[in-house]
Design an enzyme around this catalytic site. Structure first.
Site, PDB file in Angstrom:
ATOM      1  N   ILE A  18      10.946  -0.018  -2.533  1.00  0.00           N
ATOM      2  CA  ILE A  18      10.644   0.180  -3.949  1.00  0.00           C
ATOM      3  C   ILE A  18      10.235   1.617  -4.228  1.00  0.00           C
ATOM      4  O   ILE A  18      10.567   2.182  -5.272  1.00  0.00           O
ATOM      5  CB  ILE A  18       9.544  -0.806  -4.394  1.00  0.00           C
ATOM      6  CG1 ILE A  18      10.067  -2.245  -4.313  1.00  0.00           C
ATOM      7  CG2 ILE A  18       9.076  -0.494  -5.808  1.00  0.00           C
ATOM      8  CD1 ILE A  18       8.999  -3.309  -4.532  1.00  0.00           C
ATOM      9  N   ASP A  37       5.230   9.419   2.795  1.00  0.00           N
ATOM     10  CA  ASP A  37       5.367   8.230   3.636  1.00  0.00           C
ATOM     11  C   ASP A  37       4.844   8.545   5.031  1.00  0.00           C
ATOM     12  O   ASP A  37       4.913   9.700   5.480  1.00  0.00           O
ATOM     13  CB  ASP A  37       6.847   7.820   3.704  1.00  0.00           C
ATOM     14  CG  ASP A  37       7.044   6.365   4.105  1.00  0.00           C
ATOM     15  OD1 ASP A  37       7.419   5.562   3.223  1.00  0.00           O
ATOM     16  OD2 ASP A  37       6.832   6.022   5.280  1.00  0.00           O
ATOM     17  N   ASP A  63      -0.300   9.531   5.911  1.00  0.00           N
ATOM     18  CA  ASP A  63      -0.934   8.305   6.369  1.00  0.00           C
ATOM     19  C   ASP A  63      -1.929   7.905   5.278  1.00  0.00           C
ATOM     20  O   ASP A  63      -2.983   8.532   5.128  1.00  0.00           O
ATOM     21  CB  ASP A  63      -1.649   8.536   7.700  1.00  0.00           C
ATOM     22  CG  ASP A  63      -2.374   7.297   8.203  1.00  0.00           C
ATOM     23  OD1 ASP A  63      -2.460   6.291   7.464  1.00  0.00           O
ATOM     24  OD2 ASP A  63      -2.885   7.337   9.343  1.00  0.00           O
ATOM     25  N   VAL A  64      -1.603   6.891   4.494  1.00  0.00           N
ATOM     26  CA  VAL A  64      -2.422   6.560   3.325  1.00  0.00           C
ATOM     27  C   VAL A  64      -3.805   6.050   3.699  1.00  0.00           C
ATOM     28  O   VAL A  64      -4.681   5.930   2.831  1.00  0.00           O
ATOM     29  CB  VAL A  64      -1.724   5.527   2.408  1.00  0.00           C
ATOM     30  CG1 VAL A  64      -0.432   6.085   1.846  1.00  0.00           C
ATOM     31  CG2 VAL A  64      -1.490   4.201   3.130  1.00  0.00           C
ATOM     32  N   ASN A  89       1.915   2.904  -3.944  1.00  0.00           N
ATOM     33  CA  ASN A  89       2.844   1.815  -3.681  1.00  0.00           C
ATOM     34  C   ASN A  89       2.912   1.379  -2.218  1.00  0.00           C
ATOM     35  O   ASN A  89       3.327   0.258  -1.936  1.00  0.00           O
ATOM     36  CB  ASN A  89       4.237   2.258  -4.159  1.00  0.00           C
ATOM     37  CG  ASN A  89       5.351   1.413  -3.615  1.00  0.00           C
ATOM     38  OD1 ASN A  89       5.534   0.266  -4.029  1.00  0.00           O
ATOM     39  ND2 ASN A  89       6.106   1.970  -2.667  1.00  0.00           N
ATOM     40  N   SER A 143       1.151  -7.779  -5.962  1.00  0.00           N
ATOM     41  CA  SER A 143       2.175  -8.761  -5.586  1.00  0.00           C
ATOM     42  C   SER A 143       1.917 -10.052  -6.338  1.00  0.00           C
ATOM     43  O   SER A 143       0.776 -10.358  -6.714  1.00  0.00           O
ATOM     44  CB  SER A 143       2.127  -9.028  -4.074  1.00  0.00           C
ATOM     45  OG  SER A 143       2.946 -10.125  -3.724  1.00  0.00           O
ATOM     46  N   TYR A 156      -2.626 -10.402   3.995  1.00  0.00           N
ATOM     47  CA  TYR A 156      -1.744  -9.836   2.970  1.00  0.00           C
ATOM     48  C   TYR A 156      -2.138 -10.319   1.582  1.00  0.00           C
ATOM     49  O   TYR A 156      -2.298  -9.529   0.652  1.00  0.00           O
ATOM     50  CB  TYR A 156      -0.295 -10.211   3.265  1.00  0.00           C
ATOM     51  CG  TYR A 156       0.694  -9.580   2.303  1.00  0.00           C
ATOM     52  CD1 TYR A 156       0.985  -8.220   2.385  1.00  0.00           C
ATOM     53  CD2 TYR A 156       1.319 -10.338   1.310  1.00  0.00           C
ATOM     54  CE1 TYR A 156       1.883  -7.633   1.498  1.00  0.00           C
ATOM     55  CE2 TYR A 156       2.205  -9.766   0.428  1.00  0.00           C
ATOM     56  CZ  TYR A 156       2.486  -8.401   0.530  1.00  0.00           C
ATOM     57  OH  TYR A 156       3.359  -7.822  -0.361  1.00  0.00           O
TER      58      TYR A 156
END
Length: 295
Positions: A18, A37, A63-64, A89, A143, A156
């Site tokens: 996405i 990313d 690295d978020v 995201n 989500s 998750y």
């Protein structure tokens, strides 16, 4: 509402799925895009492919879960352009099996990527976006499982529920600013999240039933909605100033059942003599408004 043409957009999870699809749509509508990313090489290749089409694009390794990595990416982004669209995201899947047997490091990692990273994203860019006074937009990916929890990974589901809570709170906080916000609530999407999770998880690979579940989910998601279609919807929401981004209407009937179950559980006050909470006072005390309505 935020017209994307001429704006600089920063997108996490931008090397695939996405994130990459949204970068393509944004750039096609005239935005300058930064694809960030953990797969830095993939992000740079994706940016190069956009530049080959005559678009302005930059690929960065990020690295978020790491604030130092965010600081480095933030500096590189500012050299490219003032970020006015922030798409937080990046996401990973969780472990499988009973909750009480979860690997602690996998649990923490899920929250670090799917929830905590939104704080780091906003620390890096949101203050500047608000201070500029220019129209801007923040998109947070949650989500549908945050509303309708299927029998899958507790890590998750709960971390995506946290992401939804962050977006709902920020909707109120940003109501008096020039920055709009959307929360993306996709259903099943044809992304590489299962493979990425398998490659990056900070624990031994799952085996047995857990491994079979992972493989089955990979197959299910392969038949999910194209990220390209989701990306079009995301960019439309940015330009129209829409908060909720629902892409899979087949989930609506299940969401209605969840809401009905919740509302039906409301009954008499636990204290019949209590006058009731002062909701208006609560809102006034915090200088905000409910549900982020713009004045």
């Amino acid at each position: 509402m935020t017209r994307v043409s001429g704006k600089t957009a920063f997108i996490t999870g931008g090397a695939s799925g996405i994130g990459l699809a949204t970068a393509r749509v944004l750039s096609a509508r005239g935005a300058r895009v930064i694809l960030a990313d953990i797969d830095g090489a993939g992000a740079r290749r994706a940016a190069q492919s956009l530049r080959a089409e005559g678009r302005d694009a930059l690929g960065l390794e990020l690295d978020v879960t790491d604030e130092a990595s965010w600081a480095k990416a933030g500096d590189a982004a500012r050299d490219f352009g003032a970020v006015r669209i922030l798409f937080s995201n990046a996401g990973v899947g969780g472990g499988s099996g009973p909750f009480e047997r979860y690997d602690t490091e996998v649990w923490r990692w899920n929250y670090a990527v799917n929830a905590h990273a939104h704080l780091y994203a906003c620390r890096t860019f949101l203050g500047e976006m608000k201070a500029s006074g220019e129209p801007g937009h923040l998109v947070i990916t949650s989500s549908m499982v945050a509303i309708v929890p299927p029998p899958i990974s507790v890590a998750y589901i709960s971390s995506k529920y946290a992401a939804l809570g962050i977006a709902m709170a920020l909707r109120n906080e940003l109501a008096e600013t020039s920055v709009d916000i959307s929360v993306l609530m996709p259903g099943m999407s044809a992304t590489r999240i299962v493979e990425t999770t398998r490659d990056l998880r900070p624990a031994p690979q799952e085996v047995g039933t857990a491994a079979a579940t992972s493989q089955a989910m990979q197959g299910v998601l392969a038949g999910g909605m194209s990220p390209d279609r989701i990306a079009e919807r995301v960019v439309d929401a940015i330009e129209k100033g829409e908060y909720w981004i629902f892409t899979h209407p087949e989930w609506k009937v299940m969401a209605e059942l969840v809401m009905q179950d919740m509302l039906a559980a409301f009954g008499p006050s636990a204290d019949p003599g209590y006058e009731g909470d002062d909701i208006d006072g609560l809102i006034r005390a915090n200088g905000g408004r409910m549900f982020g309505a713009k004045s």
